[in-house]
Design an enzyme around this catalytic site. Structure first.
Site, mmCIF file in Angstrom:
data_model
loop_
_atom_site.group_PDB
_atom_site.id
_atom_site.type_symbol
_atom_site.label_atom_id
_atom_site.label_comp_id
_atom_site.label_asym_id
_atom_site.label_seq_id
_atom_site.Cartn_x
_atom_site.Cartn_y
_atom_site.Cartn_z
ATOM 1 N N TYR A 112 0.858 -0.937 0.044
ATOM 2 C CA TYR A 112 -0.002 0.040 -0.191
ATOM 3 C C TYR A 112 1.009 1.330 0.217
ATOM 4 O O TYR A 112 1.716 1.230 -0.585
ATOM 5 C CB TYR A 112 -1.067 -0.315 1.185
ATOM 6 C CG TYR A 112 -2.175 0.894 1.203
ATOM 7 C CD1 TYR A 112 -2.881 0.898 0.106
ATOM 8 C CD2 TYR A 112 -2.386 1.646 2.023
ATOM 9 C CE1 TYR A 112 -3.851 1.954 -0.044
ATOM 10 C CE2 TYR A 112 -3.505 2.399 2.357
ATOM 11 C CZ TYR A 112 -4.149 2.704 1.335
ATOM 12 O OH TYR A 112 -5.248 3.612 1.053
ATOM 13 N N LYS A 167 -20.344 -18.876 -11.492
ATOM 14 C CA LYS A 167 -19.289 -19.035 -12.684
ATOM 15 C C LYS A 167 -17.946 -18.466 -12.231
ATOM 16 O O LYS A 167 -17.153 -18.939 -12.506
ATOM 17 C CB LYS A 167 -20.061 -17.894 -13.670
ATOM 18 C CG LYS A 167 -21.224 -18.144 -14.623
ATOM 19 C CD LYS A 167 -20.996 -18.602 -15.904
ATOM 20 C CE LYS A 167 -22.223 -19.566 -16.309
ATOM 21 N NZ LYS A 167 -22.067 -19.940 -17.613
ATOM 22 N N GLU A 209 -23.695 -12.885 -18.996
ATOM 23 C CA GLU A 209 -24.683 -14.031 -18.567
ATOM 24 C C GLU A 209 -25.977 -13.856 -18.295
ATOM 25 O O GLU A 209 -26.299 -13.000 -17.972
ATOM 26 C CB GLU A 209 -23.652 -14.538 -17.501
ATOM 27 C CG GLU A 209 -24.278 -15.930 -16.792
ATOM 28 C CD GLU A 209 -24.027 -17.118 -17.801
ATOM 29 O OE1 GLU A 209 -23.190 -17.174 -18.463
ATOM 30 O OE2 GLU A 209 -24.965 -17.868 -17.750
ATOM 31 N N ASP A 210 -26.846 -14.784 -18.811
ATOM 32 C CA ASP A 210 -28.129 -14.920 -18.379
ATOM 33 C C ASP A 210 -28.758 -13.522 -18.942
ATOM 34 O O ASP A 210 -29.536 -13.151 -18.057
ATOM 35 C CB ASP A 210 -28.201 -15.377 -17.214
ATOM 36 C CG ASP A 210 -28.173 -16.881 -16.961
ATOM 37 O OD1 ASP A 210 -27.669 -17.665 -18.056
ATOM 38 O OD2 ASP A 210 -28.022 -17.443 -15.899
ATOM 39 N N ASP A 235 -24.026 -17.863 -22.765
ATOM 40 C CA ASP A 235 -25.202 -18.447 -23.107
ATOM 41 C C ASP A 235 -25.494 -18.662 -24.587
ATOM 42 O O ASP A 235 -25.868 -19.688 -25.106
ATOM 43 C CB ASP A 235 -26.615 -17.925 -22.590
ATOM 44 C CG ASP A 235 -26.357 -17.683 -21.127
ATOM 45 O OD1 ASP A 235 -26.637 -18.880 -20.322
ATOM 46 O OD2 ASP A 235 -26.159 -16.664 -20.653
ATOM 47 N N GLY A 269 -33.569 -18.627 -28.730
ATOM 48 C CA GLY A 269 -33.328 -17.518 -28.012
ATOM 49 C C GLY A 269 -31.742 -17.388 -27.930
ATOM 50 O O GLY A 269 -31.285 -17.728 -29.088
ATOM 51 N N ALA A 270 -31.118 -16.862 -27.029
ATOM 52 C CA ALA A 270 -29.721 -16.797 -26.951
ATOM 53 C C ALA A 270 -28.879 -18.132 -27.271
ATOM 54 O O ALA A 270 -28.075 -17.894 -28.267
ATOM 55 C CB ALA A 270 -29.164 -16.267 -25.451
ATOM 56 N N ALA A 271 -29.172 -19.240 -26.685
ATOM 57 C CA ALA A 271 -28.642 -20.406 -26.597
ATOM 58 C C ALA A 271 -28.969 -20.951 -28.087
ATOM 59 O O ALA A 271 -27.862 -21.347 -28.772
ATOM 60 C CB ALA A 271 -28.688 -21.447 -25.541
ATOM 61 N N ASN A 347 -31.867 -25.627 -17.927
ATOM 62 C CA ASN A 347 -31.335 -25.856 -16.785
ATOM 63 C C ASN A 347 -32.743 -25.112 -15.925
ATOM 64 O O ASN A 347 -33.031 -24.217 -16.526
ATOM 65 C CB ASN A 347 -29.962 -25.310 -16.205
ATOM 66 C CG ASN A 347 -28.822 -26.141 -16.723
ATOM 67 O OD1 ASN A 347 -28.989 -27.390 -16.478
ATOM 68 N ND2 ASN A 347 -27.920 -25.595 -17.459
ATOM 69 N N ASN A 373 -22.010 -25.354 -20.456
ATOM 70 C CA ASN A 373 -21.173 -24.364 -21.014
ATOM 71 C C ASN A 373 -19.736 -24.288 -20.058
ATOM 72 O O ASN A 373 -18.878 -23.727 -20.274
ATOM 73 C CB ASN A 373 -21.545 -23.055 -21.231
ATOM 74 C CG ASN A 373 -22.363 -22.275 -20.354
ATOM 75 O OD1 ASN A 373 -22.364 -22.823 -19.155
ATOM 76 N ND2 ASN A 373 -23.542 -21.474 -20.593
HETATM 77 N N1 NAI Z 1 -26.406 -26.554 -20.839
HETATM 78 C C1 NAI Z 1 -26.162 -25.274 -20.755
HETATM 79 O O1 NAI Z 1 -24.900 -25.034 -20.947
HETATM 80 C C2 NAI Z 1 -27.081 -24.070 -21.135
HETATM 81 C C3 NAI Z 1 -28.350 -24.027 -21.100
HETATM 82 N N2 NAI Z 1 -29.139 -23.063 -21.121
HETATM 83 C C4 NAI Z 1 -30.512 -23.183 -20.992
HETATM 84 O O2 NAI Z 1 -31.509 -22.997 -22.076
HETATM 85 C C5 NAI Z 1 -32.620 -22.467 -21.825
HETATM 86 C C6 NAI Z 1 -32.737 -21.129 -22.392
HETATM 87 O O3 NAI Z 1 -31.695 -20.039 -22.295
HETATM 88 P P1 NAI Z 1 -31.486 -18.834 -22.975
HETATM 89 O O4 NAI Z 1 -31.253 -19.156 -24.798
HETATM 90 O O5 NAI Z 1 -30.412 -18.083 -22.465
HETATM 91 O O6 NAI Z 1 -32.862 -18.009 -22.908
HETATM 92 P P2 NAI Z 1 -33.806 -17.370 -23.926
HETATM 93 O O7 NAI Z 1 -35.004 -16.644 -23.114
HETATM 94 O O8 NAI Z 1 -32.871 -16.307 -24.821
HETATM 95 O O9 NAI Z 1 -34.422 -18.203 -25.158
HETATM 96 C C7 NAI Z 1 -35.694 -18.970 -24.970
HETATM 97 C C8 NAI Z 1 -36.023 -19.394 -26.049
HETATM 98 O O10 NAI Z 1 -37.069 -20.171 -26.141
HETATM 99 C C9 NAI Z 1 -38.103 -20.213 -26.762
HETATM 100 N N3 NAI Z 1 -39.317 -20.778 -26.280
HETATM 101 C C10 NAI Z 1 -39.893 -20.828 -25.135
HETATM 102 N N4 NAI Z 1 -40.762 -21.861 -24.883
HETATM 103 C C11 NAI Z 1 -41.137 -22.235 -26.096
HETATM 104 C C12 NAI Z 1 -41.733 -23.335 -26.714
HETATM 105 N N5 NAI Z 1 -42.683 -24.059 -26.013
HETATM 106 N N6 NAI Z 1 -41.562 -23.745 -28.057
HETATM 107 C C13 NAI Z 1 -40.736 -23.303 -28.837
HETATM 108 N N7 NAI Z 1 -39.815 -22.269 -28.444
HETATM 109 C C14 NAI Z 1 -40.039 -21.903 -27.060
HETATM 110 C C15 NAI Z 1 -38.462 -18.367 -26.446
HETATM 111 O O11 NAI Z 1 -39.436 -18.067 -27.348
HETATM 112 C C16 NAI Z 1 -37.127 -18.061 -26.446
HETATM 113 O O12 NAI Z 1 -36.652 -17.740 -27.924
HETATM 114 C C17 NAI Z 1 -32.455 -22.056 -20.282
HETATM 115 O O13 NAI Z 1 -33.109 -22.989 -19.647
HETATM 116 C C18 NAI Z 1 -31.089 -22.233 -19.867
HETATM 117 O O14 NAI Z 1 -30.726 -22.987 -18.630
HETATM 118 C C19 NAI Z 1 -28.632 -21.758 -21.605
HETATM 119 C C20 NAI Z 1 -27.302 -21.687 -21.830
HETATM 120 C C21 NAI Z 1 -26.360 -22.847 -21.589
HETATM 121 C C1 PYR Z 2 -25.450 -23.152 -18.081
HETATM 122 C C2 PYR Z 2 -26.018 -21.963 -18.222
HETATM 123 O O1 PYR Z 2 -25.404 -20.972 -18.406
HETATM 124 C C3 PYR Z 2 -27.427 -21.679 -18.267
HETATM 125 O O2 PYR Z 2 -28.104 -22.633 -17.915
HETATM 126 O O3 PYR Z 2 -28.161 -20.591 -18.339
HETATM 127 MG MG MG Z 3 -26.652 -19.008 -18.263
#
Ligand code: NAI
Ligand code: PYR
Ligand code: MG
Length: 444
Positions: A112, A167, A209-210, A235, A269-271, A347, A373
């Site tokens: 310091y 994370k 994230e998220d 994601d 969506g994002a993923a 998840n 991830n």
């Molecule tokens: N295993 C892993 O490493 C990861 C898992 N995830 C999981 O993926 C899921 C989504 O995360 P994000 O993409 O960040 O969320 P997000 O909100 O960006 O995307 C979700 C998408 O699913 C669509 N959706 C919802 N219900 C639906 C249905 N019944 N039929 C068709 N489309 C539908 C929505 O319109 C949206 O476009 C979460 O549960 C998250 O935990 C996300 C990132 C990493």
């Molecule tokens: C693992 C992760 O990033 C998620 O489920 O959103």
């Molecule tokens: Mg996430």
């Protein structure tokens, strides 16, 4: 494998006679509970007390397990049931620690004032030196606006803090990186971008994230363009990397040529959108997708994918199906075609459990516990920070996916996340692509 999200420690007292622990474990198994660790807390002349960790599918099953132990009677008691996961979070999961020992006044003066002032001057004269004389180059901001916390939805960034701390813990454990959670109370792209721009100089990289879609796309693109440090929305790209690795492994085991397979993505969506973009960039010719939002389908189309009208059509048509909707149980067993690869990645609960999917005829199935991830982001950031890269490029992400696939043992889809080799190999692969790219296009 059945999803067992309820984890509890049951404190059980039994008479100190052989056979009583066996009675208890049988009672737990009969009620459907899966036993984790057993720790003996006290052995007395008359009775023994143990902590038994039990994994259950539901609170109803947990109640049945407790009832089953209690009904043994004859000196067998359940004293208490404690929630290990909540207990593990007491006080949070991370903290900042000093790397310096401060035992003497001269230590104090070195760490310091007044000593520190000289280091400030050195950095003032040559800001590049901050990389050597501060922790900035090894620190990544983990930024959320709380709008898509796992599949729990828009629960706010404070409620998402346990995920961000998780994370940070993984960054430390697998890559020796300090992750600092940043909780935003805005999701307006202008405000998010401006906030991160104002604080970025304290960090070597930014992990988003998220952050929900569609605003995550604009936020990431703008930050990548405007900041001189690596930015990655985990994601999107972390998930896409690990998913590609899992599918490469599945195709190796089933002798399928991924580029010729029909791949379907449920949830864009994002993923989901990033997974589609990654697969198409890898060479998959037919990438189909469904989403309940028209705008998400349009986005897929704009990248060259094929929007479909229904999930049923997608399940019928695709050899490999990936789901990231956040909707548990969305995929019904009767929708599965024999020999399909099913990755239900939401998840905390998947669209279908791997156990149900395989029973329904899937050749390979996994959920977000293994295809996660966590296999990607620590090594990806270790690699770019080591190289001093200013961007995370698509070739770096493909190299990361290939490294994960190459660390996978035959018969598995992905390596075990606790295998340190996988994080080292991902880092090595990313760093070497980064260095090659920097040789071709050195930054000024
Ligand atoms: N295993 C892993 O490493 C990861 C898992 N995830 C999981 O993926 C899921 C989504 O995360 P994000 O993409 O960040 O969320 P997000 O909100 O960006 O995307 C979700 C998408 O699913 C669509 N959706 C919802 N219900 C639906 C249905 N019944 N039929 C068709 N489309 C539908 C929505 O319109 C949206 O476009 C979460 O549960 C998250 O935990 C996300 C990132 C990493
Ligand atoms: C693992 C992760 O990033 C998620 O489920 O959103
Ligand atoms: Mg996430």
């Amino acid at each position: 494998m059945t999803v067992r999200n309820i984890i509890r420690t049951i404190i059980v007292e039994t008479p100190s006679k052989p056979g009583n622990l066996g009675k208890v474990t049988t009672a737990i198994g009969k009620a459907g509970g899966d036993i984790g660790d057993i720790t003996t807390i006290k052995i007395g002349p008359l009775s023994t007390v143990r902590d038994i960790t039990v994994h259950c599918e539901s609170t109803e099953q947990l109640d049945a397990v407790i009832e089953s132990i209690q009904s043994l009677e004859n000196g067998i008691y359940v004293h208490a049931v404690s929630d290990d996961v909540l207990r593990a979070h007491e006080g949070g999961k991370i903290r900042m620690v000093s790397r310096m020992d401060i035992r003497s006044l001269s230590d104090l003066r070195r760490v310091y004032t007044p000593g520190v002032a000289d280091v400030c001057r050195v950095i003032q004269e040559d800001p590049e030196k901050a990389r050597y004389y501060t922790s900035i180059g090894n620190t990544v901001a983990i930024v959320t606006d709380g709008t898509a916390i796992l599949g729990l939805g828009n629960i706010g960034s404070v409620a998402g803090m346990p995920v961000m701390e998780g994370k940070a813990a993984l960054f430390d454990r697998f890559a020796g990186i300090s992750g600092i959670p940043i909780l935003l109370n805005t999701s307006d792209p202008d405000e998010v971008v401006s906030t991160i721009k104002h604080i970025h100089q304290g960090f070597g990289g930014i992990l988003l994230e998220d952050i929900g879609s569609p605003h995550c796309f604009e936020i990431e693109e703008r930050l990548k363009e405007e900041l001189p440090i690596p930015v990655m929305h985990d994601d999107q790209h972390g998930t896409a990397v690990v998913t590609l690795a899992a599918v490469i492994s599945a195709c190796r085991s089933t002798d399928v040529n991924l580029k010729d397979a029909v791949v379907g993505q449920i949830g864009l969506g994002a993923a989901g959108l990033a997974i589609c973009r990654m697969f198409m960039a890898y060479g998959v010719k037919e990438m189909c997708g469904v989403d309940r939002q028209e705008a998400a389908l349009e986005r897929l189309k704009s990248y060259g994918g094929t929007p479909l009208h229904s999930m049923e059509e997608l399940m019928e048509r695709c050899d490999i199906v990936i789901a990231t909707t956040g909707v548990p149980g969305l995929i019904k067993p009767e929708m599965i075609r024999k020999g399909q690869v099913i990755l239900a990645l939401s998840n905390p609960k998947p669209e279908i459990t791997p156990e149900e999917a395989v029973k329904a005829g899937a050749a390979f199935a996994a959920d977000g516990r293994s295809v996660n991830n966590v296999l990607g982001f620590p090594g990806i950031f270790r690699g770019v920070l080591n190289a001093g890269a200013t961007q995370i490029s698509h070739p770096m992400l493909v190299a990361a996916a290939q490294a994960i696939a190459d660390c996978t043992t035959p018969g598995e889809l992905v390596p075990h996340p606790l295998d340190p080799k996988v994080h080292v190999e991902v880092a090595r692969a990313v760093e070497s692509v980064a260095e090659r790219e920097m040789e071709l296009e050195p930054s000024i």
